[in-house]
Design a protein around this motif. Structure first.
Motif, PDB file in Angstrom:
ATOM      1  N   PRO A   1       0.805  -1.229   0.000  1.00 50.56           N
ATOM      2  CA  PRO A   1       0.000   0.000   0.000  1.00 50.56           C
ATOM      3  C   PRO A   1       0.838   1.280   0.000  1.00 50.56           C
ATOM      4  O   PRO A   1       0.322   2.332  -0.335  1.00 50.56           O
ATOM      5  CB  PRO A   1      -0.807  -0.102   1.299  1.00 50.56           C
ATOM      6  N   LEU A   2       2.109   1.196   0.365  1.00 51.53           N
ATOM      7  CA  LEU A   2       2.880   2.441   0.437  1.00 51.53           C
ATOM      8  C   LEU A   2       3.667   2.729  -0.837  1.00 51.53           C
ATOM      9  O   LEU A   2       3.471   3.747  -1.480  1.00 51.53           O
ATOM     10  CB  LEU A   2       3.834   2.421   1.635  1.00 51.53           C
ATOM     11  N   HIS A   3       4.581   1.848  -1.203  1.00 54.93           N
ATOM     12  CA  HIS A   3       5.488   2.206  -2.301  1.00 54.93           C
ATOM     13  C   HIS A   3       5.428   1.248  -3.475  1.00 54.93           C
ATOM     14  O   HIS A   3       6.324   1.215  -4.314  1.00 54.93           O
ATOM     15  CB  HIS A   3       6.924   2.321  -1.769  1.00 54.93           C
ATOM     16  N   ALA A   4       4.379   0.434  -3.504  1.00 52.44           N
ATOM     17  CA  ALA A   4       3.980  -0.276  -4.716  1.00 52.44           C
ATOM     18  C   ALA A   4       4.885  -1.418  -5.183  1.00 52.44           C
ATOM     19  O   ALA A   4       4.774  -1.855  -6.313  1.00 52.44           O
ATOM     20  CB  ALA A   4       3.757   0.717  -5.863  1.00 52.44           C
ATOM     21  N   SER A   5       5.777  -1.933  -4.341  1.00 56.45           N
ATOM     22  CA  SER A   5       6.432  -3.188  -4.708  1.00 56.45           C
ATOM     23  C   SER A   5       5.362  -4.277  -4.687  1.00 56.45           C
ATOM     24  O   SER A   5       4.478  -4.268  -3.834  1.00 56.45           O
ATOM     25  CB  SER A   5       7.536  -3.550  -3.705  1.00 56.45           C
ATOM     26  N   LYS A   6       5.465  -5.217  -5.653  1.00 58.21           N
ATOM     27  CA  LYS A   6       4.447  -6.266  -5.721  1.00 58.21           C
ATOM     28  C   LYS A   6       5.026  -7.598  -5.291  1.00 58.21           C
ATOM     29  O   LYS A   6       6.103  -7.986  -5.735  1.00 58.21           O
ATOM     30  CB  LYS A   6       3.944  -6.415  -7.159  1.00 58.21           C
ATOM     31  N   PHE A   7       4.296  -8.320  -4.457  1.00 57.86           N
ATOM     32  CA  PHE A   7       4.726  -9.633  -3.982  1.00 57.86           C
ATOM     33  C   PHE A   7       3.838 -10.707  -4.596  1.00 57.86           C
ATOM     34  O   PHE A   7       2.616 -10.565  -4.626  1.00 57.86           O
ATOM     35  CB  PHE A   7       4.656  -9.698  -2.459  1.00 57.86           C
ATOM     36  N   ASP A   8       4.481 -11.792  -5.042  1.00 61.54           N
ATOM     37  CA  ASP A   8       3.761 -12.932  -5.602  1.00 61.54           C
ATOM     38  C   ASP A   8       3.292 -13.797  -4.435  1.00 61.54           C
ATOM     39  O   ASP A   8       4.111 -14.278  -3.636  1.00 61.54           O
ATOM     40  CB  ASP A   8       4.713 -13.717  -6.522  1.00 61.54           C
TER      41      ASP A   8
ATOM     42  N   ALA B   1      10.026  -5.627  -7.923  1.00 62.64           N
ATOM     43  CA  ALA B   1      10.863  -4.457  -8.201  1.00 62.64           C
ATOM     44  C   ALA B   1      11.020  -3.620  -6.942  1.00 62.64           C
ATOM     45  O   ALA B   1      10.271  -3.806  -5.986  1.00 62.64           O
ATOM     46  CB  ALA B   1      10.213  -3.623  -9.312  1.00 62.64           C
ATOM     47  N   PRO B   2      12.015  -2.690  -6.939  1.00 61.20           N
ATOM     48  CA  PRO B   2      12.205  -1.876  -5.751  1.00 61.20           C
ATOM     49  C   PRO B   2      10.971  -1.011  -5.470  1.00 61.20           C
ATOM     50  O   PRO B   2      10.135  -0.881  -6.339  1.00 61.20           O
ATOM     51  CB  PRO B   2      13.411  -0.995  -6.119  1.00 61.20           C
TER      52      PRO B   2
ATOM     53  N   ARG C   1      25.908   4.587  -8.537  1.00 62.82           N
ATOM     54  CA  ARG C   1      24.953   3.646  -9.121  1.00 62.82           C
ATOM     55  C   ARG C   1      23.544   4.129  -8.737  1.00 62.82           C
ATOM     56  O   ARG C   1      23.393   4.906  -7.803  1.00 62.82           O
ATOM     57  CB  ARG C   1      25.168   2.229  -8.547  1.00 62.82           C
ATOM     58  N   PRO C   2      22.503   3.674  -9.446  1.00 60.56           N
ATOM     59  CA  PRO C   2      21.152   4.167  -9.162  1.00 60.56           C
ATOM     60  C   PRO C   2      20.791   4.027  -7.679  1.00 60.56           C
ATOM     61  O   PRO C   2      20.969   2.962  -7.091  1.00 60.56           O
ATOM     62  CB  PRO C   2      20.266   3.264 -10.021  1.00 60.56           C
ATOM     63  N   TYR C   3      20.295   5.131  -7.110  1.00 61.45           N
ATOM     64  CA  TYR C   3      19.900   5.095  -5.696  1.00 61.45           C
ATOM     65  C   TYR C   3      18.526   5.730  -5.561  1.00 61.45           C
ATOM     66  O   TYR C   3      18.036   6.401  -6.453  1.00 61.45           O
ATOM     67  CB  TYR C   3      20.937   5.815  -4.820  1.00 61.45           C
ATOM     68  N   ASP C   4      17.942   5.508  -4.391  1.00 58.60           N
ATOM     69  CA  ASP C   4      16.581   5.922  -4.124  1.00 58.60           C
ATOM     70  C   ASP C   4      16.573   7.321  -3.512  1.00 58.60           C
ATOM     71  O   ASP C   4      17.249   7.560  -2.514  1.00 58.60           O
ATOM     72  CB  ASP C   4      15.982   4.908  -3.141  1.00 58.60           C
ATOM     73  N   ARG C   5      15.802   8.239  -4.119  1.00 55.26           N
ATOM     74  CA  ARG C   5      15.798   9.608  -3.592  1.00 55.26           C
ATOM     75  C   ARG C   5      14.845   9.856  -2.428  1.00 55.26           C
ATOM     76  O   ARG C   5      15.173  10.660  -1.537  1.00 55.26           O
ATOM     77  CB  ARG C   5      15.473  10.614  -4.710  1.00 55.26           C
ATOM     78  N   PRO C   6      13.644   9.224  -2.381  1.00 56.31           N
ATOM     79  CA  PRO C   6      12.725   9.578  -1.281  1.00 56.31           C
ATOM     80  C   PRO C   6      13.356   9.546   0.122  1.00 56.31           C
ATOM     81  O   PRO C   6      13.099  10.454   0.918  1.00 56.31           O
ATOM     82  CB  PRO C   6      11.580   8.574  -1.450  1.00 56.31           C
ATOM     83  N   PRO C   7      14.202   8.571   0.444  1.00 58.24           N
ATOM     84  CA  PRO C   7      14.767   8.590   1.809  1.00 58.24           C
ATOM     85  C   PRO C   7      15.707   9.776   2.069  1.00 58.24           C
ATOM     86  O   PRO C   7      16.051  10.045   3.216  1.00 58.24           O
ATOM     87  CB  PRO C   7      15.560   7.270   1.884  1.00 58.24           C
ATOM     88  N   LEU C   8      16.119  10.485   1.010  1.00 58.20           N
ATOM     89  CA  LEU C   8      17.083  11.572   1.208  1.00 58.20           C
ATOM     90  C   LEU C   8      16.510  12.686   2.087  1.00 58.20           C
ATOM     91  O   LEU C   8      17.250  13.350   2.802  1.00 58.20           O
ATOM     92  CB  LEU C   8      17.531  12.169  -0.134  1.00 58.20           C
TER      93      LEU C   8
ATOM     94  N   ALA D   1       7.832   7.212 -12.200  1.00 58.83           N
ATOM     95  CA  ALA D   1       9.177   6.996 -12.753  1.00 58.83           C
ATOM     96  C   ALA D   1       9.523   5.509 -12.757  1.00 58.83           C
ATOM     97  O   ALA D   1      10.335   5.045 -13.548  1.00 58.83           O
ATOM     98  CB  ALA D   1      10.217   7.787 -11.958  1.00 58.83           C
ATOM     99  N   ARG D   2       8.888   4.753 -11.870  1.00 53.43           N
ATOM    100  CA  ARG D   2       9.156   3.319 -11.867  1.00 53.43           C
ATOM    101  C   ARG D   2       8.257   2.563 -12.830  1.00 53.43           C
ATOM    102  O   ARG D   2       8.687   1.620 -13.482  1.00 53.43           O
ATOM    103  CB  ARG D   2       8.963   2.748 -10.468  1.00 53.43           C
TER     104      ARG D   2
END
Ligand SMILES: Cc1cc2nc3c(=O)[nH]c(=O)nc-3n(C[C@H](O)[C@H](O)[C@H](O)COP(=O)(O)OP(=O)(O)OC[C@H]3O[C@@H](n4cnc5c(N)ncnc54)[C@H](O)[C@@H]3O)c2cc1C
Ligand code: FES
Lengths: 120, 387
Positions: A62-69, A77-78, B38-45, B293-294
């Motif tokens: 519900p928060l950041h949209a990673s999907k679990f099978d 994905a991240p 390398r690609p990193y995640d911005r929201p935690p910044l 973006a994802r």
């Protein structure tokens, strides 16, 4: 260990039921009528997957949209990188039971830190 | 297609690379990124990283066992695109020939003119920015955040938790009104004052004062707010200057269709730099959110590989989240088109609400504060309605 979850008739298709054990586990009833149980806490941060978006055999956090099978626990994905544990589901006499996995859970860092430090 | 070049090595670029391989593209893949990381995640910044609870290793977007078979040119900037010759020009005079190009150059933080070279003044977009700001915040003091948007609000919230004395200055009468509308903008931005963070609204910033180091923020009404640290959070502009001579259609970013296809064949644009046509809204919009973006690169890659022979599906409504003062804020859809907003659950006073925006009775957007379950249901419903 077998844990009773709820009655099958009380869990409509497309819904999830959370068991408030530690760590929490959720049973999902898919739109196709299948039942799956996985660890309820997202491996990224402290979110309940039972609150997520169920579609087919996948639940989206519900928060950041990673999907679990739901079948394998794998994440697509991240931002989450680790799978969730899956558990076996058994239905007997209209009652849903969960047989807990003996694997170590993949809890998000914020929760692992809390568990390591004892109850807050 | 034998070579695809991806320009921009962050979330949208990495998502495009993943999608290319997942969709069976087997050719040469070159990724150009001007940052060294390398690609990193911005929201935690602006959140956990700034607070010190998440380290640099945890920001990585790639997993350890991932092999995308790409050539990474990091610390290298794309300086031009010659479409006729199918050539990408790079800093240092190098060139890459590519028959497919993915533009994923994102956006850069806007700065305050005249603040260059003044110590103690920060913007927050990159890991390097965040390292510098984290070091300064760790010394404490008085922080003034210019701009009450999401990044500004998150920095204020994180700094407050670190024990700093924080003031937020916002030129508009209501912070977040552009994204959330007046009513909900007021409710969400009240989180600042709930926690004793001062909020100055409806007053512009005239400039900064200080010799080598900033010592105050000067307001247009003549007041000065003393400051040891200043964070300028006044939005971002798309990184597209390098494309100006390429002939590609530019208009608030790279103008493109719902599937990312640009005015040049074989070139798609994704992420924060893309001004894409939103079939739900009926106009072009540039959305600066993580989830877009994802997710959107996959549609763009499908279109690139098919040469435009596939019909783009209708994308899900844009979604973003923000974390402020321990409250999870979530928003999906498009508030600007709404003619009403109603609180369907929770209470504004508790800063725990689920609000639905409607146009002519139909839901067009939804906002949640600490309501992940209900929010997801509404978000799903919003995606299903064909408005
Ligand atoms: C501090 C912060 C907090 C955020 N928090 C949230 C949040 O809570 N929720 C949310 O939904 N969104 C959030 N966002 C927004 C989200 O991070 C962005 O939408 C996302 O990063 C966009 O990805 P991108 O790949 O399109 O662009 P970017 O991440 O901006 O990446 C573009 C990359 O391209 C590089 N580049 C630029 N020009 C060139 C060139 N000419 N040649 C080579 N490389 C180039 C840039 O240096 C950069 O590395 C946040 C953003 C920031 C900065
Ligand atoms: S908490 Fe689940 S993806 Fe972030």
């Amino acid at each position: 260990m077998m844990i009773p979850a709820c009655r099958l008739e009380d869990l409509p298709q497309g819904e999830a039921h959370r068991l408030n054990i530690d760590p929490p586990v959720s049973v999902f009833h898919t739109d196709d009528g299948e039942l799956f149980a996985i660890d309820d806490t997202c491996t990224h941060q402290d979110a309940s997957l039972a609150d997520g978006w169920l579609e087919g055999c996948e639940v989206e956090c519900p928060l950041h949209a990673s999907k679990f099978d739901l079948r394998t626990g794998a994440v697509d994905a991240p931002p989450a990188k680790l799978p969730v544990r899956t558990h076996e589901v058994v239905v007997e006499d209209g009652m849903i039971y969960v047989r807990l996995s003996t694997d170590a859970p993949n809890l998000p860092p914020c929760i692992s830190a809390r568990l390591a430090g004892g109850p807050a | 297609m034998r070579t695809v070049a991806v320009v921009g090595a962050s979330l949208a670029g990495l998502s495009a690379v993943r999608s290319l391989r997942k969709r069976g593209y087997d050719g040469r893949l070159v990724v150009v990124g001007d940052e060294l990381h390398r690609p990193y995640d911005r929201p935690p910044l602006s959140k956990e990283f700034l607070a010190g609870t998440v380290g640099e290793a945890e920001l990585a977007l790639e997993t350890d066992d991932e092999d995308l078979r790409a050539e990474w040119l990091l610390g290298v900037r794309a300086t031009g695109l010659d479409h006729a010759a199918r050539t990408l020009r790079l800093s240092g005079g190098r060139e890459v020939q590519a028959d497919g190009v993915v533009i994923a150059t994102g956006a850069a933080a806007r700065t305050l003119p005249g603040s260059e070279g003044l110590a103690g003044v920060h913007t927050l977009r990159t890991l390097d920015d965040a390292r510098a700001l984290r070091d300064e915040l760790s010394r404490g003091g008085r922080l003034v955040v210019i701009g009450g948007g999401f990044i500004g609000a998150e920095v204020a919230s994180t700094a407050y938790a670190l024990g700093l004395d924080v003031t937020v200055v916002e030129a508009a009468p209501t912070p977040l009104a552009g994204a959330l509308g007046e009513t909900m903008g007021a409710i969400v931005s009240a989180l600042h004052t709930d926690h004793g963070v001062r909020l100055e609204c409806g007053v512009g910033v005239k400039g900064l004062s200080g010799e080598a180091r900033v010592d105050a923020v000067l307001l247009e009404d003549g007041r000065g707010i003393p400051a040891d640290i200043v964070v300028v959070g006044v939005g971002a502009r798309p990184n597209v200057e390098w494309l100006e001579a390429s002939g590609i259609a530019l208009d608030n970013g790279v103008k493109c269709g719902a599937d990312g296809r640009t005015s040049l064949a074989g070139v798609v644009a994704v992420g924060d730099c893309a001004n894409w046509y939103d079939p739900r809204a009926g106009f072009h919009r540039r959305v600066e959110h993580w989830t877009g973006a994802r997710e959107r690169p996959d549609a763009a890659i499908a279109a690139l590989l098919a040469g435009g022979a596939v019909e783009p599906g209708v994308p899900r409504p844009p979604y973003f989240w923000s974390d402020q003062y321990g409250v999870k804020i979530q928003f999906a859809g498009h508030a600007a088109g709404a003619d009403s907003v109603t609180i369907e659950a929770g209470a504004a006073d508790d800063r725990d609400v689920l609000a639905v925006y409607r146009r002519a009775g139909d839901p067009v957007a939804v906002l949640g504060m600490n309501q992940p379950r209900l929010f997801t249901r509404w978000r799903k419903q919003l995606a299903a309605t064909a408005s």
